[in-house]
Design a protein around this motif. Structure first.
Motif, PDB file in Angstrom:
ATOM      1  N   LEU A 163       0.852  -1.195   0.000  1.00  0.00           N
ATOM      2  CA  LEU A 163       0.000   0.000   0.000  1.00  0.00           C
ATOM      3  C   LEU A 163       0.883   1.239   0.000  1.00  0.00           C
ATOM      4  O   LEU A 163       1.794   1.351   0.818  1.00  0.00           O
ATOM      5  N   MET A 164       0.596   2.165  -0.896  1.00  0.00           N
ATOM      6  CA  MET A 164       1.443   3.355  -1.026  1.00  0.00           C
ATOM      7  C   MET A 164       0.598   4.573  -1.380  1.00  0.00           C
ATOM      8  O   MET A 164      -0.284   4.503  -2.239  1.00  0.00           O
ATOM      9  N   ASP A 175      -2.466   3.461  -3.666  1.00  0.00           N
ATOM     10  CA  ASP A 175      -2.206   2.416  -4.656  1.00  0.00           C
ATOM     11  C   ASP A 175      -1.941   1.103  -3.938  1.00  0.00           C
ATOM     12  O   ASP A 175      -1.105   1.047  -3.026  1.00  0.00           O
ATOM     13  N   ALA A 176      -2.654   0.052  -4.351  1.00  0.00           N
ATOM     14  CA  ALA A 176      -2.557  -1.247  -3.704  1.00  0.00           C
ATOM     15  C   ALA A 176      -2.212  -2.317  -4.726  1.00  0.00           C
ATOM     16  O   ALA A 176      -2.755  -2.315  -5.835  1.00  0.00           O
ATOM     17  N   SER A 213       2.406  -1.308   4.512  1.00  0.00           N
ATOM     18  CA  SER A 213       1.729  -0.025   4.351  1.00  0.00           C
ATOM     19  C   SER A 213       2.694   1.129   4.592  1.00  0.00           C
ATOM     20  O   SER A 213       3.202   1.302   5.701  1.00  0.00           O
ATOM     21  N   TRP A 256       2.852   1.089 -10.497  1.00  0.00           N
ATOM     22  CA  TRP A 256       2.822   0.104  -9.423  1.00  0.00           C
ATOM     23  C   TRP A 256       4.187  -0.159  -8.791  1.00  0.00           C
ATOM     24  O   TRP A 256       4.299  -0.963  -7.868  1.00  0.00           O
ATOM     25  N   PRO A 312       4.196   0.809  -4.730  1.00  0.00           N
ATOM     26  CA  PRO A 312       3.493  -0.132  -3.841  1.00  0.00           C
ATOM     27  C   PRO A 312       4.098  -1.528  -3.845  1.00  0.00           C
ATOM     28  O   PRO A 312       4.119  -2.200  -2.808  1.00  0.00           O
TER      29      PRO A 312
END
Length: 365
Positions: A7-8, A17-18, A93, A326, A329
């Motif tokens: 998670l970011m 963003d996951a 996270s 991506w 994350p």
């Protein structure tokens, strides 16, 4: 094979963003991805908090609300991937950075987004608070993604630079020579000033595709004035954020350049991003600069970078097997894996920490 969830949310504060991924033999296997937008009111409150305009009650409530949003993003990507919680080893996270002050007599890096809420909602071990151990060890606490870049993007056949274009830009230098040092640092603003000026002048959160900047021209005097900021000449290790490069910083510089059209300022800010990155790359330069982050969606910025970085080739991290949106994350999913396995997550050569450290605190399911 165990899956890991990352998670970011970066300094742009546009979305959480996951990703759900597995790691094997230096490769990343994607199982699912999801982008959870911030509600407008929450984003505005976070922006105010990042500018020191928040009470303790505000901070406590924001910590809970961001934790709930991160948990929702995690649940969404789990549902998309069709995995059961027991198939996921851990969640990494990053949280939402509100303030990053890694120097001085009491250095710190503050991220919110209560990880206990994520662990409780998802029933999965959650790893969070990645930056503070590095800061405690004398490091900058940033950037943390270079260790992931080294593990998955290194090459023995070409000198590579990984460039992340978030609110702040950071680079990772990956030399082909196995005996050479990997290093990285924050170069300065990427989208932070572009977004702030666009919001201030037009009411829009960002300049979609750089259309507004395209209406302007670069003002060379303003550009060189901005590039004279001491941060750009500071040696690494170094990191920065909106604490330094913000609308007030820009307004101060603009007092020395009255009468500029707003679109010319926007175009000059875009060139500032490109030139500040190019001027801080090592010599001789990279064979290829691989770009990730939200800035890759701005074609005008990408064109300016291609000119500034020549003769290096400019490419997306898509060419390395990972879509640019991506990369970060996925890096925090990997950092969670490192923590769970008792392995370091930082590169002391990058952050300036006294040595390798296991990063993150664990919140059991």
């Amino acid at each position: 094979m165990a899956a890991w969830l990352g998670l970011m949310s970066g300094t742009s504060m546009d979305s959480v963003d996951a990703v759900l991924v597995s790691f094997r033999d230096g490769q990343v296997e994607m199982h699912g991805s999801h982008a959870q937008s911030y509600p407008t009111d929450l984003r505005q409150r976070l922006l105010l908090a990042s500018q020191n305009q928040a009470t303790p009650d505000d901070l406590g409530e924001l910590d809970t609300r961001v934790g709930q949003l991160f948990a929702s993003a995690a649940q969404a990507v789990i549902a998309k991937a069709g995995l059961a919680p027991e198939q996921i080893r851990a969640i990494g996270s990053h949280g939402q950075t509100l303030r990053h002050q890694p120097t001085g007599s009491a250095p710190f890096s503050l991220q919110i987004g209560n990880p206990a809420i994520i662990a409780e909602a998802c029933g999965i071990l959650t790893v969070a608070d990645f930056r503070r151990r590095d800061v405690a060890a004398g490091g900058q606490g940033a950037p943390l993604v270079p260790a992931f870049h080294q593990a998955f993007f290194g090459s023995r056949s070409e000198n590579r630079c990984i460039l992340n274009l978030g609110g702040i830009a950071n680079i990772t230098w990956l030399p082909a020579d196995a005996h050479a040092t990997v290093f990285g640092f924050d170069t300065g603003p990427a989208n932070a000033l572009l977004d702030a000026w666009c919001q201030h002048q037009t009411g829009r959160a960002y300049d979609a595709d750089g259309h507004w900047a395209a209406e302007g021209t670069v003002d060379e005097a303003l550009l060189e004035d901005m590039l004279s900021d001491a941060y750009f000449d500071r040696p690494a290790p170094k990191s920065t954020g909106k604490e330094r490069f913000n609308l007030d910083w820009l307004k101060t510089v603009l007092t020395r350049h009255p009468g500029l059209a707003p679109e010319d300022v926007q175009r000059t800010l875009l060139e500032l991003t490109a030139q500040s990155i190019a001027r801080q790359l090592p010599e001789p330069g990279a064979d290829t600069v691989y770009v990730c982050g939200g800035g890759t969606r701005n074609p005008l910025l990408m064109a300016a970078l291609a000119r500034a970085l020549a003769p290096a080739r400019l490419a997306s991290t898509e060419a390395l097997g990972l879509a640019p949106e991506w990369v970060e994350p996925v890096a925090f999913a990997w950092l969670a894996k490192q923590a769970v396995e008792g392995k370091p997550g930082n590169l002391p050569e990058v952050t300036g920490a006294r040595g390798p450290r296991i990063l993150g605190a664990l919140y059991p399911a």
